[in-house]
Design an enzyme around this catalytic site. Sequence first.
Site, PDB file in Angstrom:
ATOM      1  N   ASP A  36      -3.624   7.104   5.280  1.00 51.76           N
ATOM      2  CA  ASP A  36      -3.175   5.927   5.430  1.00 51.76           C
ATOM      3  C   ASP A  36      -3.390   5.237   6.916  1.00 51.76           C
ATOM      4  O   ASP A  36      -4.115   6.044   7.673  1.00 51.76           O
ATOM      5  CB  ASP A  36      -1.647   6.176   5.505  1.00 51.76           C
ATOM      6  CG  ASP A  36      -1.050   4.441   5.370  1.00 51.76           C
ATOM      7  OD1 ASP A  36      -1.707   3.505   5.033  1.00 51.76           O
ATOM      8  OD2 ASP A  36       0.507   4.430   5.304  1.00 51.76           O
ATOM      9  N   LYS A  57       0.771  -1.223   0.143  1.00 52.30           N
ATOM     10  CA  LYS A  57       0.046  -0.103  -0.092  1.00 52.30           C
ATOM     11  C   LYS A  57       0.713   1.220  -0.146  1.00 52.30           C
ATOM     12  O   LYS A  57       0.336   2.331  -0.644  1.00 52.30           O
ATOM     13  CB  LYS A  57      -1.052  -0.135   1.293  1.00 52.30           C
ATOM     14  CG  LYS A  57      -0.209   0.040   2.465  1.00 52.30           C
ATOM     15  CD  LYS A  57      -1.107  -0.026   3.715  1.00 52.30           C
ATOM     16  CE  LYS A  57      -0.501  -0.123   5.022  1.00 52.30           C
ATOM     17  NZ  LYS A  57      -0.361   0.847   5.860  1.00 52.30           N
ATOM     18  N   THR A  58       1.964   1.217   0.521  1.00 52.34           N
ATOM     19  CA  THR A  58       2.967   2.333   0.466  1.00 52.34           C
ATOM     20  C   THR A  58       3.238   2.611  -0.928  1.00 52.34           C
ATOM     21  O   THR A  58       3.280   3.602  -1.117  1.00 52.34           O
ATOM     22  CB  THR A  58       4.182   2.197   1.634  1.00 52.34           C
ATOM     23  OG1 THR A  58       3.866   1.751   2.639  1.00 52.34           O
ATOM     24  CG2 THR A  58       4.664   3.391   1.718  1.00 52.34           C
ATOM     25  N   GLN A  89      -6.027  -4.932  10.953  1.00 52.78           N
ATOM     26  CA  GLN A  89      -5.080  -4.566  11.680  1.00 52.78           C
ATOM     27  C   GLN A  89      -5.300  -3.257  12.631  1.00 52.78           C
ATOM     28  O   GLN A  89      -4.499  -2.456  12.770  1.00 52.78           O
ATOM     29  CB  GLN A  89      -3.919  -3.995  10.512  1.00 52.78           C
ATOM     30  CG  GLN A  89      -3.424  -5.004   9.993  1.00 52.78           C
ATOM     31  CD  GLN A  89      -2.211  -4.584   9.030  1.00 52.78           C
ATOM     32  OE1 GLN A  89      -1.147  -4.318   9.348  1.00 52.78           O
ATOM     33  NE2 GLN A  89      -2.495  -4.781   7.691  1.00 52.78           N
TER      34      GLN A  89
END
Length: 759
Positions: A218, A32-33, A249
């Site tokens: 994020d 995802k980064t 998460q």
Amino acid sequence: MSIYDTLNREQKEAVMTTEGPLLILAGAGSGKTRVLTHRVAYLIDEMGVNPWNILAITFTNKAAGEMKERVGNIVDNGDSVWVSTFHSACLRILRRHIYLLGYDNNFTIYDTDDQKTLIKNICKRLDIDPKKFKERLFMNGISSAKDSLLSPEEYRMSAMGDLTKQMISKVYFEYQDALRQSNALDFDDIICKTVELFKANPEVLDNYREHFKYIMVDEYQDTNTAQFELIRLLAEKYRNLCVVGDDDQSIYKFRGANIRNILDFEKHFPEAKVIKLEQNYRSTENILAAANAVIKNNIGRKEKALWTDKGNGEKIHFRDFESAYEEAEYVSDDISRHVRKGGKYSDCAVLYRTNAQSRLLEEKMVHDGIPYQVVGSINFYSRVEIKDVLAYLKTIDNAKDDIALRRIINVPKRGIGATTIEKIADYAYQNSITMYDAMCRADEIPTLGKAAAKINGFVNMIRVFRSGLESYTLPDLIKAVIEKTGYDAYLEETYDESFEEREENVDELISKAEAFEEENEEADLTSFLADVALVADIDSVDENDDRVLLMTIHSAKGLEFESVYLTGMDDGVFPGFMTITTGNDEDMEEERRLAYVGITRAKKELTLTHAKARMVRGEMQYSAVSRFVKEIPGELLDNRLPQSRRFDSYDDPIPLQPVNFDPRPRATLRKKVTRDEDKPFIAKGISSLNNLAGLSKGGAALSVEKPDYDIGDRVKHIKFGTGTVEDMTKEPRDYKVKIMFDDAGPKIMYASFAKLKKV
DNA sequence: CTCCTTTGTCTTTTT
DNA sequence: GACAAAGGAG
């Protein structure tokens, strides 16, 4: 070939969906980064968006820095993109506009410590019995009120018919008043004052709406209600909001994180597009299978199917130990082995549930000469010596900060005692002025007597510093403070053992001030203090250092390592004792998500360890293997769980209670222990404890029996080497021994743990 | 006012 | 085992 060709289909779609609301459900390790950085680049390069119009919110300063760097590598003018945490972004906004809410723009920030001190003071003033109402209760109450954007008035309304809440409401009012009086904000205020600012000033809000036409968030699963509201306000006009997260998460419920923010995103933004990233680029199949097996026991999650093409990889290592000491020994040895085989220390991370568990591991690594860094536990900026110096700076910068003032008014000692301080505080409170202002009028306060002279001296000193503010650089100012106050000498006489380390810390602060001046054009005192308040310990980690990292699983969020050790996989430690006994399903699910986060940090190797016995708050605690380990199919582990435990259902409470579980209140239990020390219950506890510590060899099973050495004997200790026994006293549960070590100096230790051998 | 000892308390995770 | 608060002596 463009940079976007390296992305998979879903990633590419996420990058290229630039308009409208977008929810990216990004499983652990799904890149995802990369998606976020490429998306920023795509917006600028392909869509012609002005970098200045992009806001990207990350979870830590470190992540923000990394993203900025990566964007800078791809596009030329990436610098003007706002990449920061919620807190730093809001801080930047508030510095410019908070005067609209009646604060000065050079407000200070109260950390958790300051908060606690302030609440303590308020409780004293309101005559609240600290035994009946704990500060913690108020802190939690106020914090969660703020997280859900409840003002003191609104909170009072919601407290109807609830006595505790009414109590909290009272304190909340006083607390908020005191903050305003001190021109200070706490962590939660930084977010909710920004929301307040936007709601009260539509023209300011609109200004920022035009500014941030494209917004990305994020770690969206860990946003709280206030943060959601902030984002909603900003994004409402252009609706170009992209949030990235993984409901599995979400591990910050205790901090107000609202998992509904991610689960209900499509309700808030019905036109939202949803993209799932399910290919994991981080871990081997075995690790992923274990993670999936654990997390599937949670209900009410968004279904995901993480997969990898990395192959099975090694089995997950599971090791069961008699004591936490052996556990630490194994981890340390195993890391040494890894390095001997050509690996690096920095490939390894040792994770645990609670900070307290780092101690044994740390000792072991010191002993074995393994380079390591403990992340968390005590933040650099919360060390007493740093906080003292900062309190001076705060007082110089913003003399309204009563908490900072109280901290340093008599540190180093200058003869201003508690009575005098309370007199000043009373006078200030009666006249609705700050304590510093009261001190400026010391001569007008009749009750002070001759203490007034000392106070005048202090006020003058602060004035001198303040007048030098223009000419001093930041590091020079800090040096001047340390010199003029004699702080170095104070450290030396107060901390005979640790003063060198503390002086080094102060020097470190000076270097940080130097670095701050180099990096920032407008490096004034106010911005330095604000910057410092928002630094997380993890921000100080440097990948280029070849060190093992030790940290809580919470701190490890967002990181990845070749080899991860998840230690303390004990029922009672992880999941915590409280979570087990209260039987709250939601809490248990959060613990399970934490386990999931821990497991998925590993790329190639994962080691789970359990210790049957460990010291928790000075008492031996016995526990079974963590239920989370049992949720992993046996064929994924290289070492089966002990048979008897393996097939126990953990719905059955009896075999899983820690051995020394006792439903009586602690106090009762403790008293009993000391009074009749040789009841079978206790004797059994102690003898098994001795076996675990490896002391049973000589037949001296009960530690209340005298050790085989005596005063004057020479003994050997595993860490401190040889020494002479100087003193030995019998205590109810053990022998306390004083040893003068040849190298390490005098130590006092308990016989059953010291493992001393007569030489 | 300060220093020392004793007593009591301990849910954990952090910006 | 760690630390803060309270109490007592100088």
